[in-house]
Design a protein around this motif. Structure first.
Motif, PDB file in Angstrom:
ATOM      1  N   ILE A   1      13.753  -8.897  -0.671  1.00 44.71           N
ATOM      2  CA  ILE A   1      12.652  -8.041  -1.351  1.00 44.71           C
ATOM      3  C   ILE A   1      11.330  -8.464  -0.616  1.00 44.71           C
ATOM      4  O   ILE A   1      10.399  -7.507   0.104  1.00 44.71           O
ATOM      5  CB  ILE A   1      12.535  -8.107  -2.681  1.00 44.71           C
ATOM      6  N   GLN A   2      10.997  -9.705  -0.332  1.00 43.20           N
ATOM      7  CA  GLN A   2       9.729  -9.998   0.256  1.00 43.20           C
ATOM      8  C   GLN A   2       9.606  -9.724   1.626  1.00 43.20           C
ATOM      9  O   GLN A   2       8.613  -9.435   2.556  1.00 43.20           O
ATOM     10  CB  GLN A   2       9.445 -11.696   0.278  1.00 43.20           C
TER      11      GLN A   2
ATOM     12  N   GLN B   1       7.150  -4.835  -5.343  1.00 44.14           N
ATOM     13  CA  GLN B   1       6.612  -6.054  -5.774  1.00 44.14           C
ATOM     14  C   GLN B   1       6.836  -5.876  -7.386  1.00 44.14           C
ATOM     15  O   GLN B   1       6.689  -7.155  -7.840  1.00 44.14           O
ATOM     16  CB  GLN B   1       5.214  -6.078  -5.716  1.00 44.14           C
ATOM     17  N   ALA B   2       7.121  -4.928  -7.754  1.00 41.50           N
ATOM     18  CA  ALA B   2       7.322  -4.703  -9.368  1.00 41.50           C
ATOM     19  C   ALA B   2       8.690  -5.070  -9.551  1.00 41.50           C
ATOM     20  O   ALA B   2       9.147  -5.431 -10.786  1.00 41.50           O
ATOM     21  CB  ALA B   2       7.222  -3.607  -9.831  1.00 41.50           C
TER      22      ALA B   2
ATOM     23  N   ASP C   1      17.305 -14.570  -8.566  1.00 46.20           N
ATOM     24  CA  ASP C   1      18.164 -14.903  -7.259  1.00 46.20           C
ATOM     25  C   ASP C   1      17.246 -15.131  -6.030  1.00 46.20           C
ATOM     26  O   ASP C   1      16.372 -13.994  -5.540  1.00 46.20           O
ATOM     27  CB  ASP C   1      19.066 -13.917  -6.969  1.00 46.20           C
ATOM     28  N   PRO C   2      17.185 -16.199  -5.615  1.00 45.79           N
ATOM     29  CA  PRO C   2      16.161 -16.501  -4.530  1.00 45.79           C
ATOM     30  C   PRO C   2      16.604 -15.830  -3.160  1.00 45.79           C
ATOM     31  O   PRO C   2      15.798 -15.343  -2.380  1.00 45.79           O
ATOM     32  CB  PRO C   2      16.481 -18.103  -4.300  1.00 45.79           C
TER      33      PRO C   2
ATOM     34  N   ALA D   1       7.705  -6.103   6.163  1.00 46.19           N
ATOM     35  CA  ALA D   1       7.848  -5.205   7.086  1.00 46.19           C
ATOM     36  C   ALA D   1       7.316  -3.975   6.758  1.00 46.19           C
ATOM     37  O   ALA D   1       6.615  -3.458   7.704  1.00 46.19           O
ATOM     38  CB  ALA D   1       9.462  -4.769   7.259  1.00 46.19           C
ATOM     39  N   LEU D   2       7.303  -3.373   5.619  1.00 45.47           N
ATOM     40  CA  LEU D   2       6.405  -2.124   5.204  1.00 45.47           C
ATOM     41  C   LEU D   2       5.016  -2.412   5.420  1.00 45.47           C
ATOM     42  O   LEU D   2       4.390  -1.201   5.874  1.00 45.47           O
ATOM     43  CB  LEU D   2       6.780  -1.852   3.624  1.00 45.47           C
ATOM     44  N   SER D   3       4.476  -3.359   4.966  1.00 41.12           N
ATOM     45  CA  SER D   3       2.983  -3.803   5.159  1.00 41.12           C
ATOM     46  C   SER D   3       2.645  -3.723   6.618  1.00 41.12           C
ATOM     47  O   SER D   3       1.586  -3.372   6.960  1.00 41.12           O
ATOM     48  CB  SER D   3       2.813  -5.039   4.582  1.00 41.12           C
ATOM     49  N   ASN D   4       3.636  -4.487   7.586  1.00 43.92           N
ATOM     50  CA  ASN D   4       3.503  -4.329   8.938  1.00 43.92           C
ATOM     51  C   ASN D   4       3.032  -2.825   9.345  1.00 43.92           C
ATOM     52  O   ASN D   4       2.451  -2.427  10.258  1.00 43.92           O
ATOM     53  CB  ASN D   4       4.186  -4.904   9.747  1.00 43.92           C
TER      54      ASN D   4
END
Length: 86
Positions: A50-51, A37-38, A43-44, A56-59
């Motif tokens: 990244i999002q 998040q940092a 670049d979209p 995926a990491l949060s899941n």
């Protein structure tokens, strides 16, 4: 009977070790998500990647924490004596 108790103790120890690993996995994946998040970029496409990784990491963190909670319930279940009928 002692061999049976030894086997049960070994299984309980193994489950406790797995539970410790699940907790570690949950903590680590949350930290990786927070670190990502940092990362700032204009670049979209990079922002989308990244999002997606953060999601995926949060899941994975949620899954590991949930599995650990289930493991806690299994480990705290009262012992039951089983009689084999043949």
């Amino acid at each position: 009977m002692s061999q049976s108790n030894d086997r049960l103790l070994h299984i309980a120890d193994t489950l406790e070790h797995i539970n410790d690993e699940l907790i570690s996995l949950s903590i680590d994946t949350e930290r990786y998500a927070m670190a990502l998040q940092a990362v700032k970029t204009d670049d979209p496409v990079s922002q989308g990647v990244i999002q997606a990784v953060i999601d995926a990491l949060s899941n994975d963190s949620f899954f590991a924490a949930d599995a650990s909670a289930h493991m806690d319930r299994v480990l705290s279940m009262p012992e039951m004596e089983v009689t084999r009928y043949e």
